[in-house]
Structures are given as C-alpha cells and as structure tokens.
Scaffold this motif. Structure first.
Motif, PDB file in Angstrom:
ATOM      1  N   ILE A  53      25.964  46.065  47.851  1.00  0.00           N
ATOM      2  CA  ILE A  53      26.392  45.546  46.465  1.00  0.00           C
ATOM      3  C   ILE A  53      27.159  44.269  46.649  1.00  0.00           C
ATOM      4  O   ILE A  53      27.604  43.817  47.453  1.00  0.00           O
ATOM      5  N   PRO A  54      26.404  43.092  45.745  1.00  0.00           N
ATOM      6  CA  PRO A  54      26.870  41.804  46.095  1.00  0.00           C
ATOM      7  C   PRO A  54      28.447  41.620  45.865  1.00  0.00           C
ATOM      8  O   PRO A  54      29.045  42.464  45.196  1.00  0.00           O
ATOM      9  N   THR A  55      28.912  40.892  46.655  1.00  0.00           N
ATOM     10  CA  THR A  55      30.357  40.729  46.764  1.00  0.00           C
ATOM     11  C   THR A  55      30.906  40.645  45.393  1.00  0.00           C
ATOM     12  O   THR A  55      32.141  41.311  45.394  1.00  0.00           O
ATOM     13  N   GLY A  56      30.699  39.669  44.645  1.00  0.00           N
ATOM     14  CA  GLY A  56      31.316  39.495  43.269  1.00  0.00           C
ATOM     15  C   GLY A  56      31.139  40.626  42.441  1.00  0.00           C
ATOM     16  O   GLY A  56      32.310  41.085  41.767  1.00  0.00           O
ATOM     17  N   THR A  57      30.163  41.322  42.458  1.00  0.00           N
ATOM     18  CA  THR A  57      30.116  42.677  41.770  1.00  0.00           C
ATOM     19  C   THR A  57      31.107  43.583  42.385  1.00  0.00           C
ATOM     20  O   THR A  57      31.836  44.405  41.567  1.00  0.00           O
ATOM     21  N   ALA A  58      31.169  43.854  43.549  1.00  0.00           N
ATOM     22  CA  ALA A  58      31.704  45.089  44.494  1.00  0.00           C
ATOM     23  C   ALA A  58      33.231  44.659  44.259  1.00  0.00           C
ATOM     24  O   ALA A  58      34.063  45.571  43.941  1.00  0.00           O
ATOM     25  N   TYR A  59      33.610  43.462  44.130  1.00  0.00           N
ATOM     26  CA  TYR A  59      35.089  43.002  44.089  1.00  0.00           C
ATOM     27  C   TYR A  59      35.621  43.128  42.841  1.00  0.00           C
ATOM     28  O   TYR A  59      36.616  43.957  42.843  1.00  0.00           O
ATOM     29  N   ALA A  60      34.948  42.966  41.936  1.00  0.00           N
ATOM     30  CA  ALA A  60      35.365  43.137  40.476  1.00  0.00           C
ATOM     31  C   ALA A  60      35.297  44.578  40.066  1.00  0.00           C
ATOM     32  O   ALA A  60      36.345  45.013  39.431  1.00  0.00           O
ATOM     33  N   VAL A  61      34.458  45.303  40.440  1.00  0.00           N
ATOM     34  CA  VAL A  61      34.516  46.953  40.255  1.00  0.00           C
ATOM     35  C   VAL A  61      35.722  47.487  41.046  1.00  0.00           C
ATOM     36  O   VAL A  61      36.553  48.082  40.565  1.00  0.00           O
ATOM     37  N   TRP A  62      36.097  46.922  42.432  1.00  0.00           N
ATOM     38  CA  TRP A  62      37.078  47.751  42.904  1.00  0.00           C
ATOM     39  C   TRP A  62      38.121  47.171  42.459  1.00  0.00           C
ATOM     40  O   TRP A  62      39.248  47.898  42.234  1.00  0.00           O
ATOM     41  N   VAL A  63      38.647  45.993  42.088  1.00  0.00           N
ATOM     42  CA  VAL A  63      39.827  45.434  41.604  1.00  0.00           C
ATOM     43  C   VAL A  63      39.923  46.219  40.082  1.00  0.00           C
ATOM     44  O   VAL A  63      41.099  46.748  39.934  1.00  0.00           O
ATOM     45  N   GLY A  64      38.814  46.294  39.410  1.00  0.00           N
ATOM     46  CA  GLY A  64      38.733  46.757  38.086  1.00  0.00           C
ATOM     47  C   GLY A  64      39.425  48.317  37.894  1.00  0.00           C
ATOM     48  O   GLY A  64      40.335  48.557  37.362  1.00  0.00           O
ATOM     49  N   ILE A  65      38.683  49.068  38.853  1.00  0.00           N
ATOM     50  CA  ILE A  65      39.329  50.524  39.034  1.00  0.00           C
ATOM     51  C   ILE A  65      40.660  50.609  39.486  1.00  0.00           C
ATOM     52  O   ILE A  65      41.410  51.309  38.784  1.00  0.00           O
ATOM     53  N   GLY A  66      40.924  49.839  40.241  1.00  0.00           N
ATOM     54  CA  GLY A  66      42.291  49.853  40.747  1.00  0.00           C
ATOM     55  C   GLY A  66      43.381  49.328  39.704  1.00  0.00           C
ATOM     56  O   GLY A  66      44.201  49.888  39.568  1.00  0.00           O
ATOM     57  N   VAL A  67      42.820  48.255  38.908  1.00  0.00           N
ATOM     58  CA  VAL A  67      43.831  47.789  38.022  1.00  0.00           C
ATOM     59  C   VAL A  67      44.267  48.965  36.807  1.00  0.00           C
ATOM     60  O   VAL A  67      45.041  49.440  36.466  1.00  0.00           O
ATOM     61  N   ALA A  68      43.065  49.568  36.449  1.00  0.00           N
ATOM     62  CA  ALA A  68      42.890  50.402  35.331  1.00  0.00           C
ATOM     63  C   ALA A  68      43.630  51.553  35.617  1.00  0.00           C
ATOM     64  O   ALA A  68      44.386  52.240  34.741  1.00  0.00           O
ATOM     65  N   LEU A  69      43.559  52.257  36.771  1.00  0.00           N
ATOM     66  CA  LEU A  69      44.090  53.418  37.043  1.00  0.00           C
ATOM     67  C   LEU A  69      45.591  53.414  37.602  1.00  0.00           C
ATOM     68  O   LEU A  69      46.672  53.982  37.053  1.00  0.00           O
ATOM     69  N   THR A  70      46.122  52.170  38.341  1.00  0.00           N
ATOM     70  CA  THR A  70      47.501  51.938  38.326  1.00  0.00           C
ATOM     71  C   THR A  70      48.257  51.585  37.117  1.00  0.00           C
ATOM     72  O   THR A  70      49.239  52.261  36.838  1.00  0.00           O
ATOM     73  N   VAL A  71      47.584  50.901  36.238  1.00  0.00           N
ATOM     74  CA  VAL A  71      48.233  50.664  34.785  1.00  0.00           C
ATOM     75  C   VAL A  71      48.521  51.965  34.144  1.00  0.00           C
ATOM     76  O   VAL A  71      49.372  52.371  33.481  1.00  0.00           O
ATOM     77  N   THR A  72      47.230  52.992  33.977  1.00  0.00           N
ATOM     78  CA  THR A  72      47.201  54.128  33.375  1.00  0.00           C
ATOM     79  C   THR A  72      48.281  54.909  34.032  1.00  0.00           C
ATOM     80  O   THR A  72      49.163  55.651  33.255  1.00  0.00           O
ATOM     81  N   TYR A  73      48.455  55.139  35.271  1.00  0.00           N
ATOM     82  CA  TYR A  73      49.194  55.938  36.277  1.00  0.00           C
ATOM     83  C   TYR A  73      50.833  55.461  35.646  1.00  0.00           C
ATOM     84  O   TYR A  73      51.675  56.274  35.337  1.00  0.00           O
ATOM     85  N   ALA A  74      51.003  54.146  35.683  1.00  0.00           N
ATOM     86  CA  ALA A  74      52.583  53.617  35.247  1.00  0.00           C
ATOM     87  C   ALA A  74      52.623  53.948  33.838  1.00  0.00           C
ATOM     88  O   ALA A  74      53.886  54.085  33.572  1.00  0.00           O
TER      89      ALA A  74
END
Length: 107
Positions: A53-74
């Motif tokens: 997966i291209p770096t920009g796409t993979a990183y954006a997806v990785w961070v986005g999933i992390g952010v969405a789940l972390t904020v939702t959990y909090a």
C-alpha cells in the motif's frame, strides 16, 4: 492481506495510545506493558502493509483508525466530552478512511 494487517495495526495504535495515557508516565506496570507490546505490533503491521500500500495512503488510514477508535473509546469510557459535532466529524473521518481504500490503486 495488507489491508487487513493495516486495519489491525490501526486498532493496535488505538490500544497503545490508550495504554500510554493509562500508564501514568510509565509508573503503572500493565498499561506500560500493553503500550510496549501494542506499539511494537502496530509498527510491525504498518511496515508490513507498506510493502503493498502506498505510504501516504497506509499512514493516513493507520492514523485515522487509531484516532477514531481512541476518541470514541475516550468518549465512552474515559470521560472525554462528546457532542453531536464530534460524532459527525468522526463519521466523516471514517468515511474518508473508507474512501482512501476505495480509490487505492495497487503498486
């Protein structure tokens, strides 16, 4: 396979971010252990996914999933204030993550 690993790695990013907050500056053993293990696995999974997966796409997806789940959990368990606007913005973030997958072109 790379996308599945990337999604799991994004989930693990949320785990390590939450554990980091609960470790209280690395003074609590189990949150610190969970932080270290989740961080290592999350990074390894991201590195694996970057092979296909291209770096920009993979990183954006990785961070986005992390952010969405972390904020939702909090918002649910950690005392973070929630609002309709925050929820709508998180839904928009998830929509953008899905959009990145849909427009992905293999290398």
């Amino acid at each position: 396979m790379a996308w599945i690993v990337l999604i799991v790695s994004g989930i693990l990013e949320s785990v390590w971010a939450t554990a980091l907050g609960r470790s209280e500056n690395f003074t609590k053993l189990w949150p610190t252990v969970i932080f270290g293990a989740a961080l290592a696995l999350s990074m390894a999974g991201l590195a694996f996914a970057l092979r296909d997966i291209p770096t920009g796409t993979a990183y954006a997806v990785w961070v986005g999933i992390g952010v969405a789940l972390t904020v939702t959990y909090a918002m649910i368990f950690g005392g973070e204030p929630s609002s309709i606007i925050k929820v709508l913005l998180l839904i928009g973030l998830v929509g953008c993550i899905v959009g990145l997958k849909l427009v992905d072109t293999p290398r």
